[in-house]
Design an enzyme around this catalytic site. Structure first.
Site, PDB file in Angstrom:
ATOM      1  N   ASP A  27       0.879  -1.164  -0.018  1.00 41.43           N
ATOM      2  CA  ASP A  27      -0.072  -0.075  -0.080  1.00 41.43           C
ATOM      3  C   ASP A  27       0.823   1.275   0.079  1.00 41.43           C
ATOM      4  O   ASP A  27       1.914   1.395   0.553  1.00 41.43           O
ATOM      5  CB  ASP A  27      -1.008  -0.004   1.202  1.00 41.43           C
ATOM      6  CG  ASP A  27      -2.041   0.906   1.099  1.00 41.43           C
ATOM      7  OD1 ASP A  27      -2.380   1.303  -0.079  1.00 41.43           O
ATOM      8  OD2 ASP A  27      -2.367   1.216   1.933  1.00 41.43           O
ATOM      9  N   HIS A  44       2.769   3.424  -9.012  1.00 43.98           N
ATOM     10  CA  HIS A  44       2.256   2.080  -9.397  1.00 43.98           C
ATOM     11  C   HIS A  44       3.497   1.444 -10.102  1.00 43.98           C
ATOM     12  O   HIS A  44       3.932   0.469  -9.999  1.00 43.98           O
ATOM     13  CB  HIS A  44       1.201   1.775 -10.133  1.00 43.98           C
ATOM     14  CG  HIS A  44      -0.049   2.189  -9.462  1.00 43.98           C
ATOM     15  ND1 HIS A  44      -0.238   1.866  -8.044  1.00 43.98           N
ATOM     16  CD2 HIS A  44      -1.188   2.887  -9.840  1.00 43.98           C
ATOM     17  CE1 HIS A  44      -1.516   2.365  -7.719  1.00 43.98           C
ATOM     18  NE2 HIS A  44      -1.931   3.033  -8.549  1.00 43.98           N
ATOM     19  N   THR A  73     -10.817  -6.785  -4.676  1.00 41.36           N
ATOM     20  CA  THR A  73     -12.364  -6.640  -5.401  1.00 41.36           C
ATOM     21  C   THR A  73     -12.747  -5.137  -5.479  1.00 41.36           C
ATOM     22  O   THR A  73     -13.942  -4.824  -6.069  1.00 41.36           O
ATOM     23  CB  THR A  73     -13.299  -7.704  -4.797  1.00 41.36           C
ATOM     24  OG1 THR A  73     -13.222  -7.648  -3.428  1.00 41.36           O
ATOM     25  CG2 THR A  73     -13.066  -9.148  -5.343  1.00 41.36           C
ATOM     26  N   ASN A  75     -11.052  -2.572  -5.589  1.00 45.77           N
ATOM     27  CA  ASN A  75     -10.223  -1.561  -6.264  1.00 45.77           C
ATOM     28  C   ASN A  75     -10.771  -1.104  -7.688  1.00 45.77           C
ATOM     29  O   ASN A  75     -10.286  -0.220  -8.394  1.00 45.77           O
ATOM     30  CB  ASN A  75      -8.760  -2.254  -6.649  1.00 45.77           C
ATOM     31  CG  ASN A  75      -7.734  -2.147  -5.310  1.00 45.77           C
ATOM     32  OD1 ASN A  75      -7.095  -2.994  -5.174  1.00 45.77           O
ATOM     33  ND2 ASN A  75      -8.113  -1.063  -4.681  1.00 45.77           N
ATOM     34  N   TRP A  76     -11.864  -2.067  -8.202  1.00 47.39           N
ATOM     35  CA  TRP A  76     -12.601  -1.666  -9.220  1.00 47.39           C
ATOM     36  C   TRP A  76     -13.205  -0.350  -9.278  1.00 47.39           C
ATOM     37  O   TRP A  76     -13.489   0.324 -10.263  1.00 47.39           O
ATOM     38  CB  TRP A  76     -13.559  -2.807  -9.866  1.00 47.39           C
ATOM     39  CG  TRP A  76     -13.107  -4.037  -9.908  1.00 47.39           C
ATOM     40  CD1 TRP A  76     -12.964  -5.213  -9.368  1.00 47.39           C
ATOM     41  CD2 TRP A  76     -12.100  -4.529 -11.370  1.00 47.39           C
ATOM     42  NE1 TRP A  76     -12.320  -6.185  -9.866  1.00 47.39           N
ATOM     43  CE2 TRP A  76     -11.905  -5.777 -11.109  1.00 47.39           C
ATOM     44  CE3 TRP A  76     -11.841  -3.719 -12.326  1.00 47.39           C
ATOM     45  CZ2 TRP A  76     -11.388  -6.366 -12.025  1.00 47.39           C
ATOM     46  CZ3 TRP A  76     -11.103  -4.435 -13.293  1.00 47.39           C
ATOM     47  CH2 TRP A  76     -10.847  -5.923 -13.147  1.00 47.39           C
ATOM     48  N   ILE A 202      -7.041  -4.442   7.506  1.00 41.82           N
ATOM     49  CA  ILE A 202      -6.967  -5.802   6.582  1.00 41.82           C
ATOM     50  C   ILE A 202      -7.349  -5.419   5.091  1.00 41.82           C
ATOM     51  O   ILE A 202      -6.855  -6.198   4.241  1.00 41.82           O
ATOM     52  CB  ILE A 202      -7.691  -7.052   7.206  1.00 41.82           C
ATOM     53  CG1 ILE A 202      -7.189  -7.170   8.750  1.00 41.82           C
ATOM     54  CG2 ILE A 202      -7.506  -8.159   6.524  1.00 41.82           C
ATOM     55  CD1 ILE A 202      -5.642  -7.540   8.874  1.00 41.82           C
TER      56      ILE A 202
HETATM   57  C1  IPE Z   1      -5.381  -2.880  -0.142  1.00 41.28           C
HETATM   58  O1  IPE Z   1      -5.157  -1.529  -0.428  1.00 41.28           O
HETATM   59  C2  IPE Z   1      -5.451  -3.402  -1.826  1.00 41.28           C
HETATM   60  C3  IPE Z   1      -4.299  -3.794  -2.141  1.00 41.28           C
HETATM   61  C4  IPE Z   1      -3.061  -3.624  -1.641  1.00 41.28           C
HETATM   62  C5  IPE Z   1      -4.296  -4.383  -3.508  1.00 41.28           C
HETATM   63  P1  IPE Z   1      -6.258  -0.224  -0.608  1.00 41.28           P
HETATM   64  O2  IPE Z   1      -5.397   0.973  -0.812  1.00 41.28           O
HETATM   65  O3  IPE Z   1      -7.004  -0.666  -1.742  1.00 41.28           O
HETATM   66  O4  IPE Z   1      -6.871  -0.465   0.781  1.00 41.28           O
HETATM   67  P2  IPE Z   1      -7.647   0.669   1.708  1.00 41.28           P
HETATM   68  O5  IPE Z   1      -8.844   1.112   0.529  1.00 41.28           O
HETATM   69  O6  IPE Z   1      -6.816   1.684   2.170  1.00 41.28           O
HETATM   70  O7  IPE Z   1      -8.453  -0.084   2.632  1.00 41.28           O
HETATM   71  C1  IPE Z   2      -1.464   0.337  -3.504  1.00 36.59           C
HETATM   72  O1  IPE Z   2      -1.371   1.779  -3.401  1.00 36.59           O
HETATM   73  C2  IPE Z   2      -1.780  -0.121  -4.660  1.00 36.59           C
HETATM   74  C3  IPE Z   2      -3.089  -0.914  -5.035  1.00 36.59           C
HETATM   75  C4  IPE Z   2      -4.059  -0.682  -4.135  1.00 36.59           C
HETATM   76  C5  IPE Z   2      -3.290  -1.454  -6.198  1.00 36.59           C
HETATM   77  P1  IPE Z   2      -2.326   2.589  -3.091  1.00 36.59           P
HETATM   78  O2  IPE Z   2      -2.730   2.991  -4.852  1.00 36.59           O
HETATM   79  O3  IPE Z   2      -3.551   2.144  -2.588  1.00 36.59           O
HETATM   80  O4  IPE Z   2      -1.677   4.007  -2.782  1.00 36.59           O
HETATM   81  P2  IPE Z   2      -2.247   5.059  -1.630  1.00 36.59           P
HETATM   82  O5  IPE Z   2      -2.929   4.126  -0.630  1.00 36.59           O
HETATM   83  O6  IPE Z   2      -3.750   5.697  -2.390  1.00 36.59           O
HETATM   84  O7  IPE Z   2      -1.226   5.746  -1.408  1.00 36.59           O
HETATM   85 MG    MG Z   3      -4.140   2.360  -0.735  1.00 40.01          MG
END
Ligand code: IPE
Ligand code: IPE
Ligand code: MG
Length: 249
Positions: A27, A44, A73, A75-76, A202
């Protein structure tokens, strides 16, 4: 100097109590990019080096399973342009890294509903998994279109079907049966869960499997995560007392 420091940390790791399975919530890519005034996608892209170092770091220590949360699921629900970029990055990374996986004797696997990914990703993944299927040093699992709730719903559907077909009775439903129906059925539960960028949750990752995992959260943003950060996490893990509900003398 950096090199010496890294070696020092690595030498503190005890091989007898190495975690067999490490799971990572990668993250902080967006925050990392924002800090330098760049688009989220830039974060990314810079995450790939962290994946490389983590996989290599785990493999060289003798960790058997590394599971990386790459796309949930939920992230969509991000902007289409970001989702698209993540999928493209997945394809190009798998294409460029498969040779290195093979060179390092690492098997690639996935958990999650990969049928929901773009066809180009599915194809690239299938080829890479086929090419690395006999590698034995470590299994690198990417959680893609994965959600712990999705996984449990799928298991529940299968059990309901088995019951409807008369194959099992309600009293035969056991932890073992549920385990066997999860996407992770062929791996041990994670000993250590690492989450980067300081979030204390989590986020629908491995809900069942994390029951007794040790949790390590670092403020380091994922694109900055290096081998030394992995070593620090493992050292912290090795200082914990895992009780599993028991009283230890
Ligand atoms: C969790 O990170 C999902 C992945 C690392 C793929 P997110 O950034 O999506 O989670 P939240 O929104 O902070 O809970
Ligand atoms: C984790 O980084 C990558 C994915 C969830 C795919 P984020 O894109 O969630 O980065 P933040 O949490 O917005 O900084
Ligand atoms: Mg994140």
């Amino acid at each position: 100097m950096d090199e010496i420091f890294t070696m020092d940390l690595k030498e503190q790791i005890k091989t007898e109590i190495l975690p067999q399975h490490i799971a990572v919530i990668m993250d902080g890519n967006g925050r990392w990019a924002k800090k330098q005034g760049a688009m989220r996608v830039f974060g990314h892209r810079n995450a790939i080096q962290s994946v490389r170092e983590t996989a290599e770091g785990c493999a060289e220590l003798g960790v058997k399973f590394l599971t990386l949360y790459a796309f949930s699921t939920e992230n969509w629900n991000r902007p289409a342009i970001e989702v698209e970029a993540l999928m493209q990055l997945l394809v190009s990374t798998i294409r460029s890294e498969t040779k290195t996986l093979t060179k390092n004797n690492i098997r690639l696997a996935t958990i999650g509903d990969t049928s929901g990914l773009p066809k180009s990703c599915q194809k690239e993944l299938a080829e890479a998994m086929e090419e690395t299927k006999d590698n034995t040093r470590m299994t690198l699992t990417l959680a893609l279109n994965y959600g712990g709730r999705w996984e449990l719903v799928e298991a529940a559907k299968r059990i309901a079907q088995m019951a409807a077909d008369g194959q099992i009775k309600p009293e035969q439903v056991s932890e073992q049966l549920i385990n066997s129906l999860l996407a992770t059925h062929d791996m041990p539960d994670p000993d250590l869960l690492i989450r980067t960028s300081g979030e204390l949750r989590i986020s629908n990752f491995l809900l069942w499997q994390l029951a007794y995992s040790e949790i390590y959260i670092t403020d380091v943003l994922w694109p900055d995560f290096r081998k030394k950060d992995l070593h620090e996490a493992i050292i912290a893990y090795q200082q914990r007392e895992r009780r599993f509900g028991k009283v230890l003398s």
